[in-house]
Design an enzyme around this catalytic site. Structure first.
Site, PDB file in Angstrom:
ATOM      1  N   GLY A   1       0.784  -1.233   0.000  1.00 20.47           N
ATOM      2  CA  GLY A   1       0.000   0.000   0.000  1.00 20.47           C
ATOM      3  C   GLY A   1       0.814   1.280   0.000  1.00 20.47           C
TER       4      GLY A   1
ATOM      5  N   GLU B   1       4.577  -5.993   1.801  1.00 23.19           N
ATOM      6  CA  GLU B   1       4.273  -6.548   0.470  1.00 23.19           C
ATOM      7  C   GLU B   1       3.934  -5.450  -0.533  1.00 23.19           C
ATOM      8  OE1 GLU B   1       0.735  -8.688   1.432  1.00 23.19           O
ATOM      9  OE2 GLU B   1       1.809 -10.424   2.187  1.00 23.19           O
ATOM     10  N   PRO B   2       4.880  -4.586  -0.848  1.00 20.42           N
ATOM     11  CA  PRO B   2       4.538  -3.507  -1.775  1.00 20.42           C
ATOM     12  C   PRO B   2       4.451  -3.993  -3.224  1.00 20.42           C
ATOM     13  CG  PRO B   2       6.848  -3.392  -1.160  1.00 20.42           C
ATOM     14  CD  PRO B   2       6.272  -4.540  -0.395  1.00 20.42           C
ATOM     15  N   GLY B   3       3.492  -3.444  -3.936  1.00 20.60           N
ATOM     16  CA  GLY B   3       3.418  -3.681  -5.379  1.00 20.60           C
ATOM     17  C   GLY B   3       3.739  -2.369  -6.080  1.00 20.60           C
TER      18      GLY B   3
ATOM     19  N   CYS C   1     -13.963   0.823 -28.778  1.00 18.99           N
ATOM     20  CA  CYS C   1     -15.306   1.316 -29.121  1.00 18.99           C
ATOM     21  C   CYS C   1     -16.139   1.628 -27.892  1.00 18.99           C
ATOM     22  CB  CYS C   1     -16.017   0.279 -29.977  1.00 18.99           C
ATOM     23  SG  CYS C   1     -15.143   0.037 -31.506  1.00 18.99           S
ATOM     24  N   GLU C   2     -15.657   2.548 -27.076  1.00 20.29           N
ATOM     25  CA  GLU C   2     -16.430   3.019 -25.924  1.00 20.29           C
ATOM     26  C   GLU C   2     -16.068   4.480 -25.679  1.00 20.29           C
ATOM     27  OE1 GLU C   2     -16.881   0.798 -22.395  1.00 20.29           O
ATOM     28  OE2 GLU C   2     -16.606  -1.139 -23.388  1.00 20.29           O
TER      29      GLU C   2
ATOM     30  N   TYR D   1      -0.207  -2.427 -12.055  1.00 18.59           N
ATOM     31  CA  TYR D   1      -1.636  -2.616 -12.333  1.00 18.59           C
ATOM     32  C   TYR D   1      -2.038  -2.025 -13.688  1.00 18.59           C
ATOM     33  CZ  TYR D   1      -1.382  -3.588  -7.353  1.00 18.59           C
ATOM     34  OH  TYR D   1      -1.033  -4.100  -6.131  1.00 18.59           O
TER      35      TYR D   1
HETATM   36  N1  LLP Z   1      -0.777  -7.274  -0.234  1.00 15.19           N
HETATM   37  C1  LLP Z   1      -2.068  -7.573  -0.430  1.00 15.19           C
HETATM   38  C2  LLP Z   1      -2.694  -8.611   0.373  1.00 15.19           C
HETATM   39  C3  LLP Z   1      -2.804  -6.889  -1.417  1.00 15.19           C
HETATM   40  O1  LLP Z   1      -4.096  -7.181  -1.598  1.00 15.19           O
HETATM   41  C4  LLP Z   1      -2.173  -5.899  -2.207  1.00 15.19           C
HETATM   42  C5  LLP Z   1      -2.908  -5.194  -3.257  1.00 15.19           C
HETATM   43  C6  LLP Z   1      -0.815  -5.605  -1.965  1.00 15.19           C
HETATM   44  C7  LLP Z   1      -0.151  -6.324  -0.965  1.00 15.19           C
HETATM   45  C8  LLP Z   1      -0.060  -4.585  -2.759  1.00 15.19           C
HETATM   46  O2  LLP Z   1      -0.600  -3.316  -2.682  1.00 15.19           O
HETATM   47  P1  LLP Z   1       0.209  -2.096  -3.332  1.00 15.19           P
HETATM   48  O3  LLP Z   1       1.503  -1.966  -2.578  1.00 15.19           O
HETATM   49  O4  LLP Z   1       0.442  -2.409  -4.743  1.00 15.19           O
HETATM   50  O5  LLP Z   1      -0.647  -0.900  -3.149  1.00 15.19           O
HETATM   51  N2  LLP Z   1      -5.487  -2.328  -9.013  1.00 15.19           N
HETATM   52  C9  LLP Z   1      -5.409  -1.306  -7.990  1.00 15.19           C
HETATM   53  C10 LLP Z   1      -4.622  -1.774  -6.795  1.00 15.19           C
HETATM   54  C11 LLP Z   1      -5.162  -3.069  -6.254  1.00 15.19           C
HETATM   55  C12 LLP Z   1      -4.388  -3.556  -5.073  1.00 15.19           C
HETATM   56  C13 LLP Z   1      -4.810  -4.932  -4.693  1.00 15.19           C
HETATM   57  N3  LLP Z   1      -4.091  -5.462  -3.584  1.00 15.19           N
HETATM   58  C14 LLP Z   1      -4.819  -0.038  -8.582  1.00 15.19           C
HETATM   59  O6  LLP Z   1      -4.448  -0.048  -9.751  1.00 15.19           O
HETATM   60  O7  LLP Z   1      -4.755   0.985  -7.901  1.00 15.19           O
END
Ligand code: LLP
Length: 409
Positions: free
Chosen positions: A220, A261-263, A330-331, A359
């Site tokens: 997050g 757990e950063p994405g 087409c939207e 994402y």
């Molecule tokens: N851990 C868990 C259990 C999660 O569900 C998520 C994200 C993360 C870690 C990583 O979160 P991050 O660091 O990336 O914020 N598609 C959306 C974001 C969906 C996140 C889902 N879970 C967007 O594009 O904003």
């Protein structure tokens, strides 16, 4: 950062639309976290859902990262790329029995987020070592669709269900070696991160869970998407995280592993989607720049009203004008940006859509039967990995393959 001149060269070489990932920047972001948080037992498990590009995953593997996986196929991909089972955590929600069985067989730890699944685990897998996901009861995120704590979400076990949890754990002789929470994506306030940590720590007592090896505080971490956005003070946040966790470990009487757990934090900023404008059109009040990509390739603006910064790579000094930047789908809602000021856009100009590393490709689809773009990973200016775009014939083959029909000659 890869220079705009280099992006233009890459677009000329690989064609557009094109995802370019700066692997060096992603690694810098990974190492940043160890500069902010000093705990020697910090482990970063990259949320693979943000971007499953194998080139990026290999870089993170070599840097020592772990993986947060949310489907059996994500687990398999990580294993295939050489992440050992102990470096992976599986956090699905609403998983089936068959999915549980498949992942349990790999030796990857499973993070359970409901009492119902916990009961099944106690029954089918007595004696196993698992992690439990709790709802941290804190609501934050850059969008209500991506907030995962609080009353309105489907995630995690309620903090006040601890006694029930303990009874189920006892009945199956389960070993709870980790506790987990995830508050949301794009957390706006440092205080939310800290409060979620405190809430999880409050139940992570010796009395409740005597066998803990780690606490996992999810992902997050927010990154700036707008050029004028104030970055989060991660130095201060890191200090406060360290202090909280130290105090917790002292009380627990053991130095646990601290996981995040950063994405987005790792992969968002490293990505750019380059798209070519092929049509300029004036619709009374609006000037439309029509591109050769569309929302199936970068859905965040449409799905979350997310802002993605856009630059005109090939005419940076043009006189500013206001455009709707539209895709080829087409939207009507197929817009990357509405009423956005950019240097004059001419047909055949190339636009760079920023923060396209998290994402975007991973949420992509082939809607309108347009293949997902080629992706390239660049490290120190060199292309180290290419994921080719499927050509139309292969795309059609993949559609027909599932019907059992042959492609007509
Ligand atoms: N851990 C868990 C259990 C999660 O569900 C998520 C994200 C993360 C870690 C990583 O979160 P991050 O660091 O990336 O914020 N598609 C959306 C974001 C969906 C996140 C889902 N879970 C967007 O594009 O904003």
């Amino acid at each position: 950062m890869i220079s705009n001149t280099r992006l233009l060269e890459l677009a000329a070489e690989y064609g557009t639309p094109l995802f370019v990932y700066d692997g060096s920047l992603m690694l810098e972001r990974y190492y940043d976290l160890f500069k902010f948080i000093h705990n020697p037992r910090l482990k970063i498990h990259y949320a693979l859902k943000a971007n499953y590009n194998p080139g990026l995953l290999e870089l993170l593997r070599d840097a020592g990262a772990g993986i947060d996986a949310v489907s059996p196929a994500e687990v398999r991909l990580a294993l295939h790329l050489g992440y050992s089972p102990d470096r992976i955590i599986y956090t699905a929600n609403n998983m089936t029995d068959a999915e549980y069985d498949r992942v349990a067989a790999t030796g990857v730890i499973i993070n359970i987020g409901s009492l119902s699944r916990l009961k099944k685990c106690a029954k089918n897998y007595p004696g196993s070592r698992i992690c439990l996901r709790f709802n941290p009861d804190v609501c934050d995120g850059d969008n209500e669709k991506t907030m995962t704590g609080g009353d309105l979400t489907k995630f995690g076990i309620l903090l006040d269900a601890v006694e029930e949890v303990k009874a189920i754990v006892k009945s199956g002789n389960l070993h709870i070696i980790g506790l987990h929470e995830h508050t949301g994506s794009g957390l706006q306030h440092i205080e939310s991160v800290l409060q979620s940590m405190r809430n999880l720590m409050a139940i992570a007592t010796r009395e409740n869970f005597p066998e803990l090896e780690f606490l996992d505080f999810g992902g997050g971490f927010k990154v700036p998407y707008r050029p004028d956005e104030k970055p989060v003070d991660y130095v201060s946040m890191g200090q406060q995280i360290d202090a909280l966790f130290d105090e917790f470990c002292r009380n627990y009487g053991k130095d646990l592993i601290m996981r995040f757990e950063p994405g987005k934090y790792l992969s968002a900023e490293c990505g750019t989607l380059i798209t070519e404008v092929n049509t300029i059109k004036h619709n009374r009040t609006r000037t439309i720049a029509g591109c050769n990509s569309g929302f199936p390739q970068l859905i965040r603006p449409v799905l979350y009203d997310a802002y993605h910064h856009i630059e005109n790579l090939s005419n940076p000094a043009g006189a500013p004008q206001v455009y709707d930047i539209c895709g080829n789908i087409c939207e009507t809602g197929d817009r990357f940006a509405e009423q956005r000021e950019l240097p004059e856009i001419r047909e055949y100009d190339l636009l760079a859509i920023r923060n396209a590393g998290a994402y975007c490709y991973s949420m992509g689809s082939i809607y309108n039967l347009r293949a997902m773009p080629t992706e390239i990973v660049v490290v120190d200016g060199k292309v180290i990995h290419i994921n080719n775009r499927m050509n139309d014939e292969d795309l059609i083959k993949s559609v027909l393959a599932r019907t059992g029909k042959q492609v007509a000659k």
